[in-house]
Design an enzyme around this catalytic site. Sequence first.
Site, mmCIF file in Angstrom:
data_model
loop_
_atom_site.group_PDB
_atom_site.id
_atom_site.type_symbol
_atom_site.label_atom_id
_atom_site.label_comp_id
_atom_site.label_asym_id
_atom_site.label_seq_id
_atom_site.Cartn_x
_atom_site.Cartn_y
_atom_site.Cartn_z
ATOM 1 N N ASN A 105 -2.473 -10.997 -4.386
ATOM 2 C CA ASN A 105 -2.077 -12.476 -4.247
ATOM 3 C C ASN A 105 -0.955 -12.805 -3.454
ATOM 4 O O ASN A 105 0.168 -12.263 -4.059
ATOM 5 C CB ASN A 105 -2.140 -12.823 -5.679
ATOM 6 C CG ASN A 105 -3.559 -12.979 -6.425
ATOM 7 O OD1 ASN A 105 -4.645 -13.097 -6.036
ATOM 8 N ND2 ASN A 105 -3.494 -12.302 -7.481
ATOM 9 N N LYS A 134 1.598 -15.239 -3.234
ATOM 10 C CA LYS A 134 2.224 -16.444 -3.569
ATOM 11 C C LYS A 134 3.318 -17.384 -2.915
ATOM 12 O O LYS A 134 3.090 -18.421 -3.131
ATOM 13 C CB LYS A 134 3.017 -16.028 -5.128
ATOM 14 C CG LYS A 134 1.653 -15.373 -5.901
ATOM 15 C CD LYS A 134 2.313 -15.020 -7.362
ATOM 16 C CE LYS A 134 1.059 -14.566 -8.229
ATOM 17 N NZ LYS A 134 0.334 -15.851 -8.851
ATOM 18 N N ASP A 193 0.695 -1.169 0.011
ATOM 19 C CA ASP A 193 0.099 0.085 -0.208
ATOM 20 C C ASP A 193 0.904 1.311 -0.089
ATOM 21 O O ASP A 193 0.661 2.149 -0.722
ATOM 22 C CB ASP A 193 -0.870 0.074 1.207
ATOM 23 C CG ASP A 193 -1.970 1.067 1.313
ATOM 24 O OD1 ASP A 193 -2.359 1.838 0.106
ATOM 25 O OD2 ASP A 193 -2.314 1.428 2.309
ATOM 26 N N ARG A 199 -10.013 11.116 -11.955
ATOM 27 C CA ARG A 199 -9.228 10.870 -10.658
ATOM 28 C C ARG A 199 -8.789 9.469 -10.305
ATOM 29 O O ARG A 199 -8.186 9.467 -9.083
ATOM 30 C CB ARG A 199 -10.088 11.544 -9.387
ATOM 31 C CG ARG A 199 -10.676 12.919 -9.527
ATOM 32 C CD ARG A 199 -11.298 13.600 -8.256
ATOM 33 N NE ARG A 199 -12.483 13.120 -8.208
ATOM 34 C CZ ARG A 199 -12.898 12.498 -6.704
ATOM 35 N NH1 ARG A 199 -12.170 12.508 -6.033
ATOM 36 N NH2 ARG A 199 -13.988 12.276 -6.699
ATOM 37 N N LYS A 200 -9.127 8.638 -11.142
ATOM 38 C CA LYS A 200 -8.530 7.155 -10.673
ATOM 39 C C LYS A 200 -6.961 6.987 -11.086
ATOM 40 O O LYS A 200 -6.872 7.176 -12.284
ATOM 41 C CB LYS A 200 -9.562 6.059 -11.195
ATOM 42 C CG LYS A 200 -10.978 6.324 -10.860
ATOM 43 C CD LYS A 200 -11.970 5.354 -11.291
ATOM 44 C CE LYS A 200 -13.327 5.585 -11.589
ATOM 45 N NZ LYS A 200 -14.154 4.800 -12.449
HETATM 46 C C1 LIG Z 1 0.015 13.443 1.971
HETATM 47 C C2 LIG Z 1 1.113 12.783 0.967
HETATM 48 C C3 LIG Z 1 1.334 11.260 1.479
HETATM 49 C C4 LIG Z 1 2.178 10.603 0.520
HETATM 50 C C5 LIG Z 1 2.782 9.254 1.095
HETATM 51 C C6 LIG Z 1 1.641 8.196 0.753
HETATM 52 C C7 LIG Z 1 2.076 6.917 1.127
HETATM 53 C C8 LIG Z 1 1.222 6.089 2.069
HETATM 54 C C9 LIG Z 1 0.063 5.501 1.369
HETATM 55 C C10 LIG Z 1 -1.053 4.954 2.140
HETATM 56 C C11 LIG Z 1 -2.071 5.301 1.730
HETATM 57 C C12 LIG Z 1 -3.476 4.641 2.991
HETATM 58 O O1 LIG Z 1 -3.145 4.055 3.519
HETATM 59 S S1 LIG Z 1 -4.880 5.388 2.548
HETATM 60 C C13 LIG Z 1 -5.759 4.931 3.991
HETATM 61 C C14 LIG Z 1 -6.854 3.793 3.325
HETATM 62 N N1 LIG Z 1 -7.714 4.407 2.469
HETATM 63 C C15 LIG Z 1 -8.836 5.074 3.061
HETATM 64 O O2 LIG Z 1 -8.860 5.402 4.290
HETATM 65 C C16 LIG Z 1 -9.540 5.587 2.114
HETATM 66 C C17 LIG Z 1 -11.309 5.618 2.557
HETATM 67 N N2 LIG Z 1 -12.120 6.051 1.168
HETATM 68 C C18 LIG Z 1 -12.430 7.328 1.086
HETATM 69 O O3 LIG Z 1 -11.965 8.274 1.690
HETATM 70 C C19 LIG Z 1 -13.155 7.618 -0.367
HETATM 71 O O4 LIG Z 1 -13.794 6.417 -0.513
HETATM 72 C C20 LIG Z 1 -12.167 7.998 -1.412
HETATM 73 C C21 LIG Z 1 -11.502 9.282 -0.971
HETATM 74 C C22 LIG Z 1 -10.998 6.923 -1.724
HETATM 75 C C23 LIG Z 1 -13.025 8.140 -2.655
HETATM 76 O O5 LIG Z 1 -14.030 9.098 -2.485
HETATM 77 P P1 LIG Z 1 -14.531 10.474 -3.200
HETATM 78 O O6 LIG Z 1 -13.392 11.108 -3.537
HETATM 79 O O7 LIG Z 1 -15.758 10.807 -2.648
HETATM 80 O O8 LIG Z 1 -14.870 9.354 -4.533
HETATM 81 P P2 LIG Z 1 -15.975 8.649 -5.262
HETATM 82 O O9 LIG Z 1 -16.973 9.854 -5.778
HETATM 83 O O10 LIG Z 1 -16.490 7.765 -4.203
HETATM 84 O O11 LIG Z 1 -15.426 7.914 -6.299
HETATM 85 C C24 LIG Z 1 -14.583 8.592 -7.485
HETATM 86 C C25 LIG Z 1 -14.395 7.405 -8.498
HETATM 87 O O12 LIG Z 1 -13.869 6.410 -8.093
HETATM 88 C C26 LIG Z 1 -14.818 5.167 -8.049
HETATM 89 N N3 LIG Z 1 -14.370 4.340 -6.794
HETATM 90 C C27 LIG Z 1 -14.242 4.769 -5.544
HETATM 91 N N4 LIG Z 1 -13.929 3.990 -4.856
HETATM 92 C C28 LIG Z 1 -13.859 2.575 -5.540
HETATM 93 C C29 LIG Z 1 -13.344 1.229 -5.250
HETATM 94 N N5 LIG Z 1 -13.215 0.937 -4.122
HETATM 95 N N6 LIG Z 1 -13.388 0.326 -6.445
HETATM 96 C C30 LIG Z 1 -13.816 1.005 -7.685
HETATM 97 N N7 LIG Z 1 -13.991 2.360 -7.991
HETATM 98 C C31 LIG Z 1 -14.125 3.053 -6.778
HETATM 99 C C32 LIG Z 1 -16.123 5.844 -7.838
HETATM 100 O O13 LIG Z 1 -17.040 4.555 -8.518
HETATM 101 C C33 LIG Z 1 -15.942 6.925 -8.916
HETATM 102 O O14 LIG Z 1 -15.906 6.449 -10.136
HETATM 103 P P3 LIG Z 1 -16.759 7.184 -11.362
HETATM 104 O O15 LIG Z 1 -18.076 7.299 -11.156
HETATM 105 O O16 LIG Z 1 -16.225 8.717 -11.353
HETATM 106 O O17 LIG Z 1 -16.421 6.411 -12.741
#
Ligand SMILES: CCCCCCCCCCCC(=O)SCCNC(=O)CCNC(=O)[C@H](O)C(C)(C)COP(=O)(O)OP(=O)(O)OC[C@H]1O[C@@H](n2cnc3c(N)ncnc32)[C@H](O)[C@@H]1OP(=O)(O)O
Length: 231
Positions: A171, A173, A149, A194-195
Amino acid sequence: MLRSCAALLRTPGAPRGRPGAPRRSFSSEKVVQKDCALPNPSWSKDLRLLFDQFMKKCEDGSWKRLPSYKQFFSKTFQGFQTLYLDPSLVKGEEHAQLFTRSFEDGLGFEYVMFYNDAEKRVLCFLQVGPHLQGAPGFVHGGAIATMMDSTTGTCACRAGGIAMTANLNINFKRPIPLCSVVVIDSQLDKVEGRKLFVSCNVRSVDEKTLHSEASALFIKLDPDKSLRKKR
Ligand SMILES: CCCCCCCCCCCC(=O)SCCNC(=O)CCNC(=O)[C@H](O)C(C)(C)COP(=O)(O)OP(=O)(O)OC[C@H]1O[C@@H](n2cnc3c(N)ncnc32)[C@H](O)[C@@H]1OP(=O)(O)O
């Protein structure tokens, strides 16, 4: 001198407190943060070799080493908070630490990431410490998922801006032996609005073993929409 995994486990009286946390210089009140993506004595020969090899590749600018800190600099954090979060959701900021950097040196995740902008690719060289055990002798699946992640997330954010993980499909393995070094290779495959679609694999240093593969979907955060609490 390099300390082996076994030596780390035997180390008595390891320092307490918050190793690597910002040190305050009381004369200037300036906060100094340790860059955790630099070698420390717990790094094995394998990790050092990979680090040295890629530091050389950084010389022509094609690759860039990414620094890494236990805490976000307050400017970064405040920017993220102002743009995307309801402040009432943010608690415990003063004690917050990046999960992957919250272990003592050598016991958890030791890693460095390199980014190639032309290829939209991030390589993570990871040494998995003894406190990441799942099945006896092997790394916990959650620890592997965490680093997949983090690596794909870094790739997404570097290539496309601030984004969060919406989906991570893994997956597993072959199990990863504790205290070994692996290479996580991630790249941005596709952008649709945005994806951000990012894939990665985890291999042994000699590339003979494919340990895990994953595909991930990151959604670029939309400041107009924000992550404010839904009522
Ligand atoms: C600071 C620097 C650090 C930089 C350093 C980074 C390194 C660390 C990385 C760690 C990252 C993490 O752990 S992050 C922590 C884990 N993740 C989270 O907690 C996220 C929780 N989820 C959310 O907050 C939300 O669902 C979001 C932000 C992901 C999306 O919300 P949104 O912005 O309202 O978007 P939304 O309208 O729902 O969706 C936009 C489009 O994406 C699609 N979509 C949304 N979710 C999905 C899904 N699961 N599977 C398929 N498609 C999806 C929708 O159908 C839509 O398609 P269409 O209709 O437009 O076609």
